[in-house]
Write a protein that holds these residues in place. Sequence first.
Motif, PDB file in Angstrom:
ATOM      1  N   UNK A 123      -2.047 -75.631  79.549  1.00 56.75           N
ATOM      2  CA  UNK A 123      -1.412 -76.832  79.007  1.00 56.75           C
ATOM      3  C   UNK A 123      -2.458 -77.876  78.625  1.00 56.75           C
ATOM      4  N   UNK A 124      -3.495 -78.001  79.416  1.00 56.04           N
ATOM      5  CA  UNK A 124      -4.586 -78.923  79.071  1.00 56.04           C
ATOM      6  C   UNK A 124      -5.299 -78.473  77.796  1.00 56.04           C
ATOM      7  N   UNK A 125      -5.460 -77.152  77.660  1.00 55.75           N
ATOM      8  CA  UNK A 125      -6.088 -76.584  76.460  1.00 55.75           C
ATOM      9  C   UNK A 125      -5.251 -76.898  75.222  1.00 55.75           C
ATOM     10  N   UNK A 126      -3.939 -76.752  75.334  1.00 52.32           N
ATOM     11  CA  UNK A 126      -3.046 -77.043  74.206  1.00 52.32           C
ATOM     12  C   UNK A 126      -3.152 -78.509  73.809  1.00 52.32           C
ATOM     13  N   UNK A 127      -3.210 -79.394  74.792  1.00 51.38           N
ATOM     14  CA  UNK A 127      -3.336 -80.824  74.486  1.00 51.38           C
ATOM     15  C   UNK A 127      -4.633 -81.116  73.739  1.00 51.38           C
ATOM     16  N   UNK A 128      -5.687 -80.381  74.065  1.00 49.47           N
ATOM     17  CA  UNK A 128      -6.976 -80.589  73.396  1.00 49.47           C
ATOM     18  C   UNK A 128      -6.929 -80.148  71.934  1.00 49.47           C
ATOM     19  N   UNK A 129      -6.290 -79.003  71.664  1.00 56.89           N
ATOM     20  CA  UNK A 129      -6.319 -78.488  70.291  1.00 56.89           C
ATOM     21  C   UNK A 129      -5.221 -79.094  69.421  1.00 56.89           C
ATOM     22  N   UNK A 130      -4.271 -79.790  70.024  1.00 59.48           N
ATOM     23  CA  UNK A 130      -3.191 -80.392  69.234  1.00 59.48           C
ATOM     24  C   UNK A 130      -3.729 -81.402  68.230  1.00 59.48           C
ATOM     25  N   UNK A 131      -4.821 -82.091  68.595  1.00 56.61           N
ATOM     26  CA  UNK A 131      -5.343 -83.123  67.698  1.00 56.61           C
ATOM     27  C   UNK A 131      -5.890 -82.530  66.405  1.00 56.61           C
ATOM     28  N   UNK A 132      -6.254 -81.246  66.418  1.00 56.59           N
ATOM     29  CA  UNK A 132      -6.761 -80.616  65.202  1.00 56.59           C
ATOM     30  C   UNK A 132      -5.637 -80.108  64.312  1.00 56.59           C
ATOM     31  N   UNK A 133      -4.424 -80.065  64.863  1.00 59.40           N
ATOM     32  CA  UNK A 133      -3.249 -79.577  64.156  1.00 59.40           C
ATOM     33  C   UNK A 133      -3.462 -78.135  63.716  1.00 59.40           C
ATOM     34  N   UNK A 134      -2.456 -77.550  63.152  1.00 56.63           N
ATOM     35  CA  UNK A 134      -2.500 -76.169  62.696  1.00 56.63           C
ATOM     36  C   UNK A 134      -1.529 -76.039  61.539  1.00 56.63           C
ATOM     37  N   UNK A 135      -1.808 -75.085  60.656  1.00 59.48           N
ATOM     38  CA  UNK A 135      -0.823 -74.769  59.630  1.00 59.48           C
ATOM     39  C   UNK A 135       0.298 -73.972  60.274  1.00 59.48           C
ATOM     40  N   UNK A 136       1.458 -73.984  59.643  1.00 64.47           N
ATOM     41  CA  UNK A 136       2.603 -73.275  60.200  1.00 64.47           C
ATOM     42  C   UNK A 136       2.341 -71.780  60.215  1.00 64.47           C
ATOM     43  N   UNK A 137       3.048 -71.074  61.072  1.00 64.04           N
ATOM     44  CA  UNK A 137       2.900 -69.630  61.146  1.00 64.04           C
ATOM     45  C   UNK A 137       3.249 -68.979  59.818  1.00 64.04           C
ATOM     46  N   UNK A 138       2.500 -67.948  59.466  1.00 63.92           N
ATOM     47  CA  UNK A 138       2.737 -67.274  58.191  1.00 63.92           C
ATOM     48  C   UNK A 138       3.976 -66.382  58.281  1.00 63.92           C
ATOM     49  N   UNK A 139       4.742 -66.387  57.203  1.00 62.61           N
ATOM     50  CA  UNK A 139       5.864 -65.465  57.097  1.00 62.61           C
ATOM     51  C   UNK A 139       5.718 -64.723  55.771  1.00 62.61           C
ATOM     52  N   UNK A 140       6.468 -63.658  55.624  1.00 59.30           N
ATOM     53  CA  UNK A 140       6.401 -62.894  54.377  1.00 59.30           C
ATOM     54  C   UNK A 140       7.166 -63.659  53.308  1.00 59.30           C
ATOM     55  N   UNK A 141       6.536 -64.726  52.792  1.00 63.44           N
ATOM     56  CA  UNK A 141       7.247 -65.667  51.938  1.00 63.44           C
ATOM     57  C   UNK A 141       7.788 -65.018  50.680  1.00 63.44           C
ATOM     58  N   UNK A 142       7.091 -64.003  50.147  1.00 66.79           N
ATOM     59  CA  UNK A 142       7.578 -63.390  48.909  1.00 66.79           C
ATOM     60  C   UNK A 142       8.841 -62.570  49.146  1.00 66.79           C
TER      61      UNK A 142
END
Length: 791
Positions: free
Chosen positions: A350-369
């Motif tokens: 949980x501490x690790x997640x709090x640390x990386x949250x500030x860098x944000x992330x793109x949404x998970x990839x889906x088979x958009x096509x």
Amino acid sequence: KDIREKYQNKYKYIMIDEFQDTNKLQKQIFYKIASRDDDLDRDNLFVVGDPKQSIYGFRGADLDVFDDVVDDIESRNQNGLITLNKNYRTVDTVIAFVNNIFGDLMKDSYSPLSAHKISEDEIDIEVISNEGLSCPEGISESEYHRHFEAEQIAKRISVLVEKGSYKYKDFAMLFRATTRNHIYEKALNKFGIPYYNIGSKGFFKQQEILDIINALKSINNIEDRIPTLGFLRSNFIGLDDNIIYYIFNFLNKEDKRIFDSIEKLLGWEGLSLDQRDKLESALEIYLEIEKYRDVYGIVDILQDLFDRSLYINTTLLKKNGRQKFANIYKFLDLAREYEKKHIGNLIDFLNYIEEIRENDESLGEIESENTDAVKILTIHKSKGLEFPVVVIPEMASRSPNFSKKFLLDEDIGISLGFGKSNPIYNRIRAIKVEKEKEETKRVLYVAMTRAKKMLILGNQGKKSGFKKMIEDLLAGQEYRLIDEIDLEGREGSDVNLISKELANASFENKNKDYREAEKIRSEYLPSLYKIDSYDKEFGNRISISKYIVFKECKRKYFLEEHLKIKNLENPSDTEIQIEKPESLEEERESLLSPIEKGLIVHEFCENYRLGMDKKELLERIVHKNGLDYSEEIYSLLEVNINNYLKHYSEDYDHIYFEKPFFLQLDGAYISGYIDKLTISNGKISIEDFKTNKLYRINDLIDKYTPQIQLYSYISKKILALPIESASILFLENGEKVDIPADDACLKENIDEIQGFIDFTRANSKMESYEKTSNCREYCKYKNICDLKEES
């Protein structure tokens, strides 16, 4: 020379694709490889490119390179140029429209396209525009037009899909910038249209990810109230708000542990069977996972949690379920990667997640096509792709103003844009502006030629941007004008609604009178009834910004907090803008809104450390916020950043940024975030950053002084350390203003806040809330106040 010959011997032929995006340095490199004694004398260079699709000037792409190289090739081979003008993607109706528009816009530089596909329809171009639309008073005209256009686009997509002409996945909405995507996403939601925002960030802000984090925090410590509340309300458990209220009502009045409240509720006869099952399920999940949470890995805990709660199954049934599903599995991947690289328990993760949250992330990839959903992406990201139906919203949005202070031209030289007049700067600027104007035409060309079968233009609003560019050219073109579509919204609801039968239930009992029946009903539906101390202004929590509004103007506070009358664009709690009225529209239409600017600058201040590259850090933060980075954005923020760095120091023992706090005052929970708190030699320093335009700076100081004094009071109370200094740093001019923070000032401020709480609890009528004597002519509520005074 040796290195050059090595690669000349290695590569017999050179082919460069997307050649229109080449810059001069790249040209110099491949000319070295393709030449021995004279330019291109190896006769082995082949380039492919479309100058009409050169749209990466902000990355250094130079169309002059394309022309120069073509000339050099033709000088060596008269048959060197091969023109490919047949379009195999787009139907003839759209091709004819494109040819007519860009033949006029690009003049001699445009090579007309010929169509390979013949349309089955006479007209495949639609223009959404209602010139007679009137904007309600007190609402931003540009915003009103955007919301109207967004709904018309959503309606048109709905109509075309319902007719069976297309599927949702056939549509792509191409934006020049992502700043206002949310307006269009909201409209799509309103009409139940699934969509996938290809460039969207904000992974850790998605509800399903917040649910998972809340669940893990609650499993780690069930007495952590806020995450536990979130966990119980989420799809993991699904308790309704009435039961949540009872749990926390017991907790605040009688119980010390959440388990006690849950067990007490399980013994209540008025609990429905459904809610009883969910409470028992919550207890079972807690008790089972608690047995092995310190033994099992994070992934095992998550998978067991998903299995027990059927969370993934439930999430898939929601809107955009596939996207939510992809996000959940991306979080699982994060957990797997963590376990590979770290040895830690649930708390460590949980501490690790709090640390990386500030860098944000793109949404998970889906088979958009393959997903039946409307695609949302930028025009730049759409290059090279194709879609059956292309929608270009915001045609009327203005292009960003050219505002660089430093300009470079290879032939003219370097110039700075300071002073009243600088002929060299103005000359270079005129060249750059003209190049950007030409590139804007090419951006629109790229967008229109992505369409295979149909093109829809969102042309609502003022005559500016793309709309201004083509408005006069639309006359005589074959297109269908759509001014308004009559279609009701039909979005689903993610909230458990109280049934009409239950809300209007009459408890039939001959031995009970009407009042007694109402009392019984209120036990089932407490949220429909007035409960002492529950629905008052401070039954939950407020932000310090509400108090600032109250001090500024009691009438304004009443309108916003009691009547819920607010402008479409409100400053955030962390930044209250004070601007000249004539600058509001201009600011809104600029590269960044005031809120976006404030968020980005604050994140920069939070993340910068000595030795970092400020431009690199800023670019990362801009991208994190879902915006396209450019030199113009850097120029816009450069003053704020440099003014922060003038005062930057790492001479402290401890430092905290964006530190959240909660202060309880007579049942009121005041919340907020402290921009920067440092501790040196056992003393506290508070610093708050403001990015406001500096009109009436003394008013700004007066406005924010209570905020800084509250921060000082809370920090001193919680940390039990004296206050060394408290200040406001105005990042527009670099001025740092000290705020009084002695005990007498802090106590006086707290007493005034308590008075604010008492006053708002005791007064619920507009007459009690006087408007300020320092009323501004441009106040957005002036008409309402004047109407009240007249009545």
